[in-house]
Design a protein around this motif. Structure first.
Motif, PDB file in Angstrom:
ATOM      1  N   GLY A  12     -14.422   1.113  -5.594  1.00  0.00           N
ATOM      2  CA  GLY A  12     -15.833   1.313  -5.332  1.00  0.00           C
ATOM      3  C   GLY A  12     -16.267   1.041  -3.909  1.00  0.00           C
ATOM      4  O   GLY A  12     -16.795   1.942  -3.231  1.00  0.00           O
ATOM      5  N   PRO A  13     -16.109  -0.178  -3.379  1.00  0.00           N
ATOM      6  CA  PRO A  13     -16.615  -0.481  -2.037  1.00  0.00           C
ATOM      7  C   PRO A  13     -16.045   0.401  -0.932  1.00  0.00           C
ATOM      8  O   PRO A  13     -16.694   0.596   0.101  1.00  0.00           O
ATOM      9  N   VAL A  14     -14.841   0.961  -1.142  1.00  0.00           N
ATOM     10  CA  VAL A  14     -14.256   1.819  -0.106  1.00  0.00           C
ATOM     11  C   VAL A  14     -15.152   3.015   0.194  1.00  0.00           C
ATOM     12  O   VAL A  14     -15.097   3.600   1.290  1.00  0.00           O
ATOM     13  N   ALA A  15     -16.008   3.371  -0.742  1.00  0.00           N
ATOM     14  CA  ALA A  15     -16.919   4.502  -0.526  1.00  0.00           C
ATOM     15  C   ALA A  15     -17.885   4.237   0.621  1.00  0.00           C
ATOM     16  O   ALA A  15     -18.413   5.182   1.227  1.00  0.00           O
ATOM     17  N   ALA A  16     -18.146   2.976   0.916  1.00  0.00           N
ATOM     18  CA  ALA A  16     -19.062   2.617   1.995  1.00  0.00           C
ATOM     19  C   ALA A  16     -18.357   2.442   3.337  1.00  0.00           C
ATOM     20  O   ALA A  16     -18.995   2.114   4.340  1.00  0.00           O
ATOM     21  N   VAL A  17     -17.029   2.643   3.361  1.00  0.00           N
ATOM     22  CA  VAL A  17     -16.250   2.486   4.589  1.00  0.00           C
ATOM     23  C   VAL A  17     -16.176   3.821   5.315  1.00  0.00           C
ATOM     24  O   VAL A  17     -15.866   4.856   4.716  1.00  0.00           O
ATOM     25  N   ASP A  18     -16.492   3.789   6.605  1.00  0.00           N
ATOM     26  CA  ASP A  18     -16.442   5.013   7.406  1.00  0.00           C
ATOM     27  C   ASP A  18     -16.066   4.657   8.843  1.00  0.00           C
ATOM     28  O   ASP A  18     -15.627   3.536   9.129  1.00  0.00           O
ATOM     29  N   ALA A  19     -16.243   5.615   9.748  1.00  0.00           N
ATOM     30  CA  ALA A  19     -15.842   5.417  11.139  1.00  0.00           C
ATOM     31  C   ALA A  19     -16.666   4.343  11.844  1.00  0.00           C
ATOM     32  O   ALA A  19     -16.275   3.870  12.919  1.00  0.00           O
ATOM     33  N   GLU A  20     -17.789   3.948  11.266  1.00  0.00           N
ATOM     34  CA  GLU A  20     -18.609   2.892  11.867  1.00  0.00           C
ATOM     35  C   GLU A  20     -18.240   1.509  11.334  1.00  0.00           C
ATOM     36  O   GLU A  20     -18.868   0.515  11.713  1.00  0.00           O
ATOM     37  N   THR A  21     -17.232   1.442  10.464  1.00  0.00           N
ATOM     38  CA  THR A  21     -16.857   0.185   9.830  1.00  0.00           C
ATOM     39  C   THR A  21     -15.639  -0.421  10.512  1.00  0.00           C
ATOM     40  O   THR A  21     -14.624   0.253  10.700  1.00  0.00           O
ATOM     41  N   ALA A  22     -15.747  -1.685  10.869  1.00  0.00           N
ATOM     42  CA  ALA A  22     -14.584  -2.429  11.357  1.00  0.00           C
ATOM     43  C   ALA A  22     -13.971  -3.163  10.177  1.00  0.00           C
ATOM     44  O   ALA A  22     -14.682  -3.781   9.379  1.00  0.00           O
ATOM     45  N   VAL A  23     -12.663  -3.074  10.044  1.00  0.00           N
ATOM     46  CA  VAL A  23     -11.959  -3.705   8.927  1.00  0.00           C
ATOM     47  C   VAL A  23     -10.945  -4.699   9.474  1.00  0.00           C
ATOM     48  O   VAL A  23     -10.083  -4.344  10.289  1.00  0.00           O
ATOM     49  N   LEU A  24     -11.075  -5.948   9.063  1.00  0.00           N
ATOM     50  CA  LEU A  24     -10.117  -6.987   9.440  1.00  0.00           C
ATOM     51  C   LEU A  24      -9.190  -7.193   8.249  1.00  0.00           C
ATOM     52  O   LEU A  24      -9.630  -7.618   7.172  1.00  0.00           O
ATOM     53  N   ALA A  25      -7.918  -6.857   8.418  1.00  0.00           N
ATOM     54  CA  ALA A  25      -6.963  -6.881   7.315  1.00  0.00           C
ATOM     55  C   ALA A  25      -5.907  -7.955   7.549  1.00  0.00           C
ATOM     56  O   ALA A  25      -5.293  -8.010   8.618  1.00  0.00           O
ATOM     57  N   LEU A  26      -5.707  -8.814   6.542  1.00  0.00           N
ATOM     58  CA  LEU A  26      -4.672  -9.844   6.612  1.00  0.00           C
ATOM     59  C   LEU A  26      -3.405  -9.303   5.976  1.00  0.00           C
ATOM     60  O   LEU A  26      -3.406  -8.926   4.794  1.00  0.00           O
ATOM     61  N   CYS A  27      -2.344  -9.233   6.767  1.00  0.00           N
ATOM     62  CA  CYS A  27      -1.126  -8.546   6.330  1.00  0.00           C
ATOM     63  C   CYS A  27       0.102  -9.370   6.698  1.00  0.00           C
ATOM     64  O   CYS A  27       0.737  -9.118   7.720  1.00  0.00           O
ATOM     65  N   SER A  28       0.412 -10.362   5.894  1.00  0.00           N
ATOM     66  CA  SER A  28       1.607 -11.158   6.149  1.00  0.00           C
ATOM     67  C   SER A  28       2.747 -10.706   5.251  1.00  0.00           C
ATOM     68  O   SER A  28       2.533 -10.158   4.169  1.00  0.00           O
ATOM     69  N   ALA A  29       3.971 -10.931   5.717  1.00  0.00           N
ATOM     70  CA  ALA A  29       5.152 -10.472   4.998  1.00  0.00           C
ATOM     71  C   ALA A  29       5.206 -11.088   3.602  1.00  0.00           C
ATOM     72  O   ALA A  29       4.942 -12.273   3.422  1.00  0.00           O
TER      73      ALA A  29
END
Length: 349
Positions: free
Chosen positions: A249-266
């Motif tokens: 659901g929330p991904v629908a509000a994500v676009d080119a104006e959205t900054a996404v901080l993603a935590l990606c550890s092994a």
């Protein structure tokens, strides 16, 4: 440094830099935590409850993953208002109640702990203040040994709480902190090697109006803490989602104006985040990936962190997050040492 001459962010800067030393101090006193762990293990709790507020709530979320995965016990997060407002008094016989509070002064958590002990729970306070009311209310206590924290936004007390919780859970399962012993040096390396990448991220995101933070597994706690730090220091509109929830659901509000901080550890959590970020990337979002697996996901900017055991990754990956929040606050003209309207102790009544 006096209040009159202190530069904006000076206290937060200093306390971020103290964290490798704090980790070393905590590890040097892990035998005290092991004693508490032994008493818990002897009682063989049937499940655990976690009570916390603010940043400590995110540390409790981290502990939830630790206990469920490493101890194979069911865990619940307490809603303090069920005790303080509604007077609920469930039977907590054979239950482990961990109350996590950096100050140890939250009236809500004090009441929850007192009520839980009367209801039969094994109560353990995890705090930075040895003589706090919470420590006196609980049957046992674990000190996080971070020293006095003067900045309003929690940095060293947050990461020290994570490490203390790990050492406690690891000791309950019979571990000897083997994977944690390198953390002081890994933390120094993290702070040294990410400085330039964080500075570039500050420049890139200084005009962002809103940000989504995301992670899976153990790193979800860091995503939640990141959103809080950005909101309280930089006044950004920041919202945290688990990777799974973001796609529902929330991904629908994500676009080119959205900054996404993603935590990606092994590890398993980081690997499962890749699919999430691929979907977010397709929607044009500007992704900043932080963690030991940051190079393995689609992102516009990456901040790599040294590899470690997956269950300890949140202790390291939060360090560049704290520096990012600090840098953005200063770049946007704020003072993260004195954020508007923020207090250390949460009071809800």
């Amino acid at each position: 440094m006096s209040e009159a001459t202190a530069q904006p962010g000076a206290r937060m800067t200093a306390e971020i830099a103290e964290q490798p030393h704090v980790f070393g101090e905590l590890l040097a006193h892990r035998a005290e935590i092991a004693e508490v762990a032994t008493r818990i293990a002897e009682r063989r709790p049937r499940f655990a409850l976690l009570a916390a507020r603010g940043s400590s709530d995110h540390a409790a979320l981290y502990a939830k993953y630790l206990i469920e995965v490493l101890l194979q016990l069911p865990v619940g997060l307490v809603s303090p208002s069920t005790t303080t407002l509604y007077g609920a008094r469930p039977d907590l016989t054979d239950v482990l109640l961990l109350s996590v509070s950096q100050s140890g002064g939250s009236p809500d958590l004090l009441e929850v702990t007192e009520a839980g002990r009367k209801a039969g729970a094994t109560t353990v306070a995890v705090t930075n203040t040895a003589e706090s009311p919470l420590n006196r209310a609980a049957e046992m206590s674990v000190g996080i040994r971070a020293g006095q924290e003067q900045a309003v936004a929690a940095t060293k007390t947050y990461s020290a709480t994570l490490l203390a919780l790990y050492l406690l859970v690891d000791a309950v399962r019979g571990g000897n902190a083997e994977h944690a012993r390198a953390l002081p040096e890994l933390a120094r390396t993290t702070l040294d090697t990410t400085e330039q990448a964080v500075a570039e991220a500050v420049h890139r995101y200084r005009f962002a109006d809103r940000m989504v933070t995301t992670g899976r597994g153990y790193s979800l706690a860091t995503a939640c803490e990141a959103a809080l730090k950005l909101a309280e220091t930089s006044y950004l509109s920041a919202r945290a989602y688990s990777g799974a929830d973001l796609l529902h659901g929330p991904v629908a509000a994500v676009d080119a104006e959205t900054a996404v901080l993603a935590l990606c550890s092994a590890g398993k959590g980081g690997a499962s985040t890749r699919e999430v970020l691929e979907a977010v990337h397709e929607r044009g979002a500007d992704i900043c990936a932080i963690g030991s697996a940051a190079a393995d996901v689609p992102a516009a900017h990456r901040i790599g962190v040294p590899d470690c055991a997956e269950e300890l990754a949140p202790v390291l990956e939060v360090l560049p997050v704290q520096r990012l929040a600090l840098g953005l606050a200063l770049e946007r003209g704020g003072d993260p040492d004195n954020p508007r309207g923020l207090k250390k102790v949460t009071r809800t009544r």
